[in-house]
Design an enzyme around this catalytic site. Structure first.
Site, PDB file in Angstrom:
ATOM      1  N   GLY A  11     -14.381 -23.568 -14.932  1.00 55.41           N
ATOM      2  CA  GLY A  11     -13.062 -23.840 -15.480  1.00 55.41           C
ATOM      3  C   GLY A  11     -12.024 -24.214 -14.445  1.00 55.41           C
ATOM      4  O   GLY A  11     -12.088 -23.815 -13.280  1.00 55.41           O
ATOM      5  N   ARG A  15      -3.650 -22.292 -16.605  1.00 57.26           N
ATOM      6  CA  ARG A  15      -2.548 -21.320 -16.611  1.00 57.26           C
ATOM      7  C   ARG A  15      -2.286 -20.718 -15.242  1.00 57.26           C
ATOM      8  O   ARG A  15      -1.273 -20.038 -15.036  1.00 57.26           O
ATOM      9  CB  ARG A  15      -2.840 -20.217 -17.632  1.00 57.26           C
ATOM     10  CG  ARG A  15      -2.589 -20.630 -19.064  1.00 57.26           C
ATOM     11  CD  ARG A  15      -2.874 -19.473 -20.012  1.00 57.26           C
ATOM     12  NE  ARG A  15      -4.294 -19.294 -20.235  1.00 57.26           N
ATOM     13  CZ  ARG A  15      -4.833 -18.226 -20.826  1.00 57.26           C
ATOM     14  NH1 ARG A  15      -4.050 -17.223 -21.214  1.00 57.26           N
ATOM     15  NH2 ARG A  15      -6.138 -18.144 -21.005  1.00 57.26           N
ATOM     16  N   GLN A  72     -21.571 -28.520 -14.418  1.00 55.84           N
ATOM     17  CA  GLN A  72     -21.274 -28.826 -15.813  1.00 55.84           C
ATOM     18  C   GLN A  72     -20.266 -29.978 -15.791  1.00 55.84           C
ATOM     19  O   GLN A  72     -19.086 -29.791 -15.546  1.00 55.84           O
ATOM     20  CB  GLN A  72     -20.684 -27.609 -16.526  1.00 55.84           C
ATOM     21  CG  GLN A  72     -20.414 -27.842 -18.006  1.00 55.84           C
ATOM     22  CD  GLN A  72     -19.627 -26.697 -18.629  1.00 55.84           C
ATOM     23  OE1 GLN A  72     -19.049 -25.856 -17.941  1.00 55.84           O
ATOM     24  NE2 GLN A  72     -19.592 -26.675 -19.954  1.00 55.84           N
ATOM     25  N   GLY A 136     -12.403 -12.414 -27.890  1.00 60.67           N
ATOM     26  CA  GLY A 136     -13.260 -12.432 -29.066  1.00 60.67           C
ATOM     27  C   GLY A 136     -13.533 -11.022 -29.547  1.00 60.67           C
ATOM     28  O   GLY A 136     -13.671 -10.089 -28.745  1.00 60.67           O
ATOM     29  N   GLU A 151     -14.225 -15.511 -32.090  1.00 64.50           N
ATOM     30  CA  GLU A 151     -13.118 -15.841 -31.188  1.00 64.50           C
ATOM     31  C   GLU A 151     -11.802 -15.688 -31.931  1.00 64.50           C
ATOM     32  O   GLU A 151     -11.711 -15.925 -33.141  1.00 64.50           O
ATOM     33  CB  GLU A 151     -13.267 -17.270 -30.654  1.00 64.50           C
ATOM     34  CG  GLU A 151     -14.524 -17.512 -29.834  1.00 64.50           C
ATOM     35  CD  GLU A 151     -14.581 -16.660 -28.587  1.00 64.50           C
ATOM     36  OE1 GLU A 151     -13.507 -16.333 -28.028  1.00 64.50           O
ATOM     37  OE2 GLU A 151     -15.698 -16.308 -28.161  1.00 64.50           O
TER      38      GLU A 151
END
Length: 430
Positions: A11, A15, A72, A136, A151
């Site tokens: 990721g 934020r 990824q 979640g 979630e």
């Protein structure tokens, strides 16, 4: 059955409001990802694959551990991330899945999970939060048999009232994980492939999943903002401080003391308020660190006194029974036993022997504008106040350099060096 770990670290962390990849933000001297990798290693899990994505190369380059990396290329969800590493998963393995932004995870828990799983096909780790917003929710039946993870953005109001949450930690049999990854869809609010759909599919197919509830929720703190990074750092800082206190280190003001995770402080050390110990420092027994001393990758011997306001930079090695006083900076230098630099000095790229006195205001002039040069001061030498030692230069054993001298040539053993103009008084100057 062997255990493989997959750490999700692809990721960006929008934020965080930072150019760094999220998992590269540091806590107590190490990126978050490194803390997670070390937790795996400390749990005797050595087969580790890290899923990287945003700024992948910088994450790979900064990680010096013996782990594998899989990129990824598109961030399409946690399920898609694990699916990108499917070629590294053997059906006969059990696969531990972790998040790279949970730096507080306990290696003891990771070591226990295979035993908790037993003959089941998977483990879902949960905890309870007073405020579960953003996590979640774990859905179980009346017998606590696993049903689903929902979630928050997809949850009903009743489901959002549940305080038992998914920690993001799973242990699956490899064959069932692979089968589940091939079946999950992105039919959800985010249009992503959720890893959390895998245990739901497994349960629907009659496979047994253990929901393991951990009461210590702090270890599962996920870092998604600078504020959460600070929260995690404070939790870890207190843990490290407590460990040193339990080991016999006297810390006079724990709240104002910062000690990085890899620092070694031996029993009997006394640490005064405001001290900062960074990276791989090693402080030996009996040493006193006075207020506002900062040490970074420094080694300090036994029964020394350092500070206040001393600065020990990388490559510094201090012998036993030394004194490094107020406003003394030492960089990439070695000080022998019983050597003293009591105040207002700079020692850079130098080797000082035993029983050296390095006077107030004395400095090594180690930089010529292009290169750094070495200063050698042998045993028993006396360096007077406000002396400039212009490197490369050597001061011999038991030599004496007079105050105010600028030394550019070698001083022989037992010699007196005076390198200053003779005083001239101009009468009636005013």
């Amino acid at each position: 059955m062997s255990t493989k770990a997959i750490i999700l670290a692809a990721g960006k962390g929008k934020r965080m409001n930072s150019a760094l990849p999220k998992v590269m933000h540091t806590i107590l001297g190490k990126p978050m990802l490194h803390h997670v990798i070390e937790s795996c290693f400390n749990a005797n899990i050595r087969d580790v694959t890290v899923i990287v994505g945003h700024d992948a190369q910088s994450v790979v380059d900064s990680t010096k551990y013996a782990v594998d990396f899989v990129v990824q290329h598109e961030q399409l969800g946690t399920g898609h991330a694990v699916l990108s590493a499917k070629d590294s998963i053997a059906p006969s393995q059990q696969v531990l899945i972790l998040c790279g932004d949970t730096p507080l995870i306990s290696p003891k828990l990771l070591e226990l999970l295979p035993k908790i799983k037993g003959s089941a096909q998977g483990v879902v780790v949960s905890t309870t939060l007073e405020n579960p917003t953003g996590y979640g929710r774990i859905i179980v039946d009346d017998n606590r048999a696993f049903e689903a993870i929902v979630e928050e953005r997809d949850a009903s109001s009743a489901q959002r009232a549940i305080r038992e949450i998914n920690t993001g930690i799973f242990l699956f049999d490899g064959e069932h994980l692979l089968a589940g990854l091939e079946k999950i869809t992105n039919n959800n609010d985010q249009g992503e492939y959720y890893l959390t759909d895998v245990p739901k599919l497994m349960a629907a197919n009659g496979l047994k999943l253990v929901v393991h509830h951990e009461p210590d929720s702090a270890q599962f703190l996920g870092v998604n903002s600078q504020r959460q990074l600070a929260d995690a750092a404070e939790i870890m800082r207190k843990t490290v401080i407590d460990r040193h206190l339990d080991n016999g280190v006297q810390i006079l003001d724990p709240q104002s003391t910062h000690i990085d995770a890899d620092v070694i402080v031996e029993s009997g050390v006394i640490i005064h308020p405001g001290v900062i110990l960074q990276s791989k420092c090693h402080i030996a027994a009996g040493t006193v660190l006075l207020p506002y001393t900062v040490a970074d990758s420094a080694v300090v011997g036994k029964n020394c006194q350092v500070g206040p306001f001393a600065y020990l930079r990388g490559g510094t090695v201090i012998g036993d029974y030394c004194r490094v006083g107020d406003f003394v900076e030492v960089k990439n230098s070695t000080l022998g036993n019983n050597t003293k630099a009591s105040h207002l000095a700079y020692i850079g790229d130098a080797e000082l022997g035993d029983d050296v006195n390095f006077g107030c205001g004395a400095i090594t002039v180690n930089y010529d504008g292009e290169n750094k040069h070495k200063t050698t001061v042998e045993d028993g030498a006396f360096i007077g106040s406000n002396v400039n030692l212009v490197a490369p230069v050597k001061i011999g054993k038991s030599a004496f350099v007079a105050a105010g001298s600028t030394v550019t040539n070698e001083v022989p053993s037992k010699a007196l060096a005076i390198a200053r103009q003779r005083q001239i008084n101009k009468e009636n100057w005013k």
